[in-house]
Design a protein around this motif. Structure first.
Motif, PDB file in Angstrom:
ATOM      1  N   ASN A 104       0.836  -1.199   0.000  1.00 21.32           N
ATOM      2  CA  ASN A 104       0.000   0.000   0.000  1.00 21.32           C
ATOM      3  C   ASN A 104       0.875   1.255   0.000  1.00 21.32           C
ATOM      4  O   ASN A 104       0.512   2.282   0.548  1.00 21.32           O
ATOM      5  N   SER A 105       2.035   1.149  -0.635  1.00 22.66           N
ATOM      6  CA  SER A 105       2.931   2.295  -0.738  1.00 22.66           C
ATOM      7  C   SER A 105       2.505   3.203  -1.884  1.00 22.66           C
ATOM      8  O   SER A 105       1.699   2.832  -2.732  1.00 22.66           O
ATOM      9  N   SER A 106       3.056   4.407  -1.873  1.00 26.21           N
ATOM     10  CA  SER A 106       2.842   5.370  -2.953  1.00 26.21           C
ATOM     11  C   SER A 106       1.362   5.573  -3.264  1.00 26.21           C
ATOM     12  O   SER A 106       0.537   5.682  -2.364  1.00 26.21           O
ATOM     13  N   ILE A 107       1.002   5.568  -4.563  1.00 26.29           N
ATOM     14  CA  ILE A 107      -0.370   5.868  -4.987  1.00 26.29           C
ATOM     15  C   ILE A 107      -1.367   4.816  -4.531  1.00 26.29           C
ATOM     16  O   ILE A 107      -2.576   5.057  -4.475  1.00 26.29           O
ATOM     17  N   ASN A 108      -0.877   3.634  -4.175  1.00 27.02           N
ATOM     18  CA  ASN A 108      -1.765   2.558  -3.737  1.00 27.02           C
ATOM     19  C   ASN A 108      -2.573   2.936  -2.501  1.00 27.02           C
ATOM     20  O   ASN A 108      -3.628   2.341  -2.245  1.00 27.02           O
ATOM     21  N   VAL A 109      -2.080   3.906  -1.736  1.00 23.30           N
ATOM     22  CA  VAL A 109      -2.797   4.325  -0.535  1.00 23.30           C
ATOM     23  C   VAL A 109      -4.194   4.853  -0.878  1.00 23.30           C
ATOM     24  O   VAL A 109      -5.130   4.755  -0.073  1.00 23.30           O
ATOM     25  N   ILE A 110      -4.366   5.395  -2.085  1.00 23.52           N
ATOM     26  CA  ILE A 110      -5.657   5.946  -2.502  1.00 23.52           C
ATOM     27  C   ILE A 110      -6.724   4.859  -2.630  1.00 23.52           C
ATOM     28  O   ILE A 110      -7.892   5.062  -2.299  1.00 23.52           O
ATOM     29  N   TYR A 111      -6.320   3.699  -3.113  1.00 26.22           N
ATOM     30  CA  TYR A 111      -7.268   2.620  -3.394  1.00 26.22           C
ATOM     31  C   TYR A 111      -7.448   1.662  -2.229  1.00 26.22           C
ATOM     32  O   TYR A 111      -8.395   0.879  -2.207  1.00 26.22           O
ATOM     33  N   SER A 112      -6.569   1.723  -1.275  1.00 30.17           N
ATOM     34  CA  SER A 112      -6.459   0.697  -0.248  1.00 30.17           C
ATOM     35  C   SER A 112      -7.604   0.687   0.752  1.00 30.17           C
ATOM     36  O   SER A 112      -7.889   1.700   1.399  1.00 30.17           O
ATOM     37  N   GLY A 113      -8.213  -0.477   0.934  1.00 26.11           N
ATOM     38  CA  GLY A 113      -9.179  -0.644   2.010  1.00 26.11           C
ATOM     39  C   GLY A 113      -8.506  -0.645   3.370  1.00 26.11           C
ATOM     40  O   GLY A 113      -9.053  -0.130   4.349  1.00 26.11           O
ATOM     41  N   THR A 114      -7.301  -1.214   3.425  1.00 28.73           N
ATOM     42  CA  THR A 114      -6.539  -1.227   4.673  1.00 28.73           C
ATOM     43  C   THR A 114      -6.301   0.187   5.180  1.00 28.73           C
ATOM     44  O   THR A 114      -6.558   0.503   6.341  1.00 28.73           O
ATOM     45  N   MET A 115      -5.808   1.050   4.298  1.00 28.26           N
ATOM     46  CA  MET A 115      -5.511   2.420   4.709  1.00 28.26           C
ATOM     47  C   MET A 115      -6.774   3.254   4.888  1.00 28.26           C
ATOM     48  O   MET A 115      -6.800   4.169   5.708  1.00 28.26           O
ATOM     49  N   SER A 116      -7.821   2.946   4.149  1.00 24.42           N
ATOM     50  CA  SER A 116      -9.080   3.668   4.347  1.00 24.42           C
ATOM     51  C   SER A 116      -9.664   3.386   5.725  1.00 24.42           C
ATOM     52  O   SER A 116     -10.261   4.268   6.341  1.00 24.42           O
ATOM     53  N   ALA A 117      -9.491   2.158   6.210  1.00 26.71           N
ATOM     54  CA  ALA A 117      -9.924   1.851   7.572  1.00 26.71           C
ATOM     55  C   ALA A 117      -9.141   2.689   8.580  1.00 26.71           C
ATOM     56  O   ALA A 117      -9.706   3.261   9.521  1.00 26.71           O
ATOM     57  N   ALA A 118      -7.825   2.773   8.379  1.00 26.39           N
ATOM     58  CA  ALA A 118      -7.003   3.601   9.266  1.00 26.39           C
ATOM     59  C   ALA A 118      -7.400   5.071   9.175  1.00 26.39           C
ATOM     60  O   ALA A 118      -7.505   5.770  10.187  1.00 26.39           O
ATOM     61  N   LEU A 119      -7.636   5.555   7.965  1.00 21.24           N
ATOM     62  CA  LEU A 119      -8.053   6.947   7.791  1.00 21.24           C
ATOM     63  C   LEU A 119      -9.404   7.216   8.423  1.00 21.24           C
ATOM     64  O   LEU A 119      -9.632   8.283   8.995  1.00 21.24           O
ATOM     65  N   GLU A 120     -10.307   6.249   8.331  1.00 21.10           N
ATOM     66  CA  GLU A 120     -11.619   6.408   8.981  1.00 21.10           C
ATOM     67  C   GLU A 120     -11.443   6.540  10.486  1.00 21.10           C
ATOM     68  O   GLU A 120     -12.116   7.359  11.130  1.00 21.10           O
TER      69      GLU A 120
END
Length: 258
Positions: A104-120
């Motif tokens: 989930n590095s670089s631009i992948n953070v935009i699409y990531s469900g993993t990182m979206s959970a963290a952002l939520e």
């Protein structure tokens, strides 16, 4: 006796994913763990939430351990919303998401469900970290991640994460002895060169399968992509305020009100 921190654990690969089970085992050594994770894989869901259908929660027990676990029919962001507002009824001390099967590095953070959970979680006012291993296989080995995941989480609990920020952690798929250390980085400028594999199903209907190649356009040695390519774990602070503050002054010179 010092009170143990309350830790909300989630992911996007589903509640039975080996990466999640590893993350739970590490968090059990740090605090009291409540798991709310999707009942099926939700990779690349981004920050989708469920608004036009019902959500279901089921208390489950997947493997041994003191953690409390819930399986959720929704997205990773749904899991965090339900975890904070319905199951816990209060903010946990930290939310950790992962360990994702894949980068989930670089631009992948935009699409990531993993990182979206963290952002939520960050939006909910909860300090949060997303963890990912650079191996997309369901059979990926996560043992080498454990000590690093624990170190980063314990530091986050001790030092605190500023409001509005979360941490994006990516771990190279290497034996622990070959990981050189942890580097704080910026997100590399990169993109996907997308291609669609066009096929026809047995009924004669055309369909498409998304493929493509990752293109790193950034050659800086302070990026997550550089760190990972050189056998370091990357830690990038990310924010959910997407305002391009540097362009506001220029935008105010436009003739927008004539």
């Amino acid at each position: 006796m010092k009170k143990r921190p309350l830790i909300l654990v989630t992911n996007d690969d589903g509640i039975t994913a080996p990466g999640l089970r590893t993350l739970i085992s590490v968090m059990n050594t740090i605090g009291d763990v409540v798991v709310v994770a999707p009942d099926s894989p939700q990779s690349a869901m981004g920050h989708a939430i469920t608004i036009n259908s019902t959500l279901f929660l089921e208390k489950v027990k997947i493997d041994d351990g003191p953690q409390t676990e819930y399986s959720c029919s929704g997205t990773p962001a749904d899991c965090v919303k339900l975890g904070v507002n319905e199951i816990l009824g209060k903010k946990p001390d930290i939310c950790v998401s992962g360990i994702n099967h894949g980068s989930n590095s670089s631009i992948n953070v935009i699409y990531s469900g993993t990182m979206s959970a963290a952002l939520e979680a960050g939006i909910e006012g909860v300090p949060a970290i997303g963890f990912s291993l650079l191996n997309y296989s369901w059979g990926a080995k996560f043992e080498a991640c454990k000590s690093f995941v624990k170190t980063i989480t314990e530091n986050a609990l001790k030092e605190g994460i500023p409001k509005g920020l979360v941490l994006n952690v990516n771990i190279p798929d290497l034996p622990e002895k070959d990981i050189k250390g942890i580097k704080v980085c910026r997100q590399a400028r990169a993109s996907w060169k997308e291609e669609f594999d066009k096929r026809t199903n047995p009924m004669g209907r055309e369909y498409y399968w998304l493929t493509g190649a990752f293109v790193n356009e950034d050659h800086g040695q302070d990026t997550d992509e550089w760190a990972l390519a050189n056998n370091y774990i990357s830690v990038v602070p990310v924010q959910y305020d997407l305002t391009a503050h540097h362009f506001i002054q220029d935008l105010n010179t436009w003739n927008l009100n004539d």
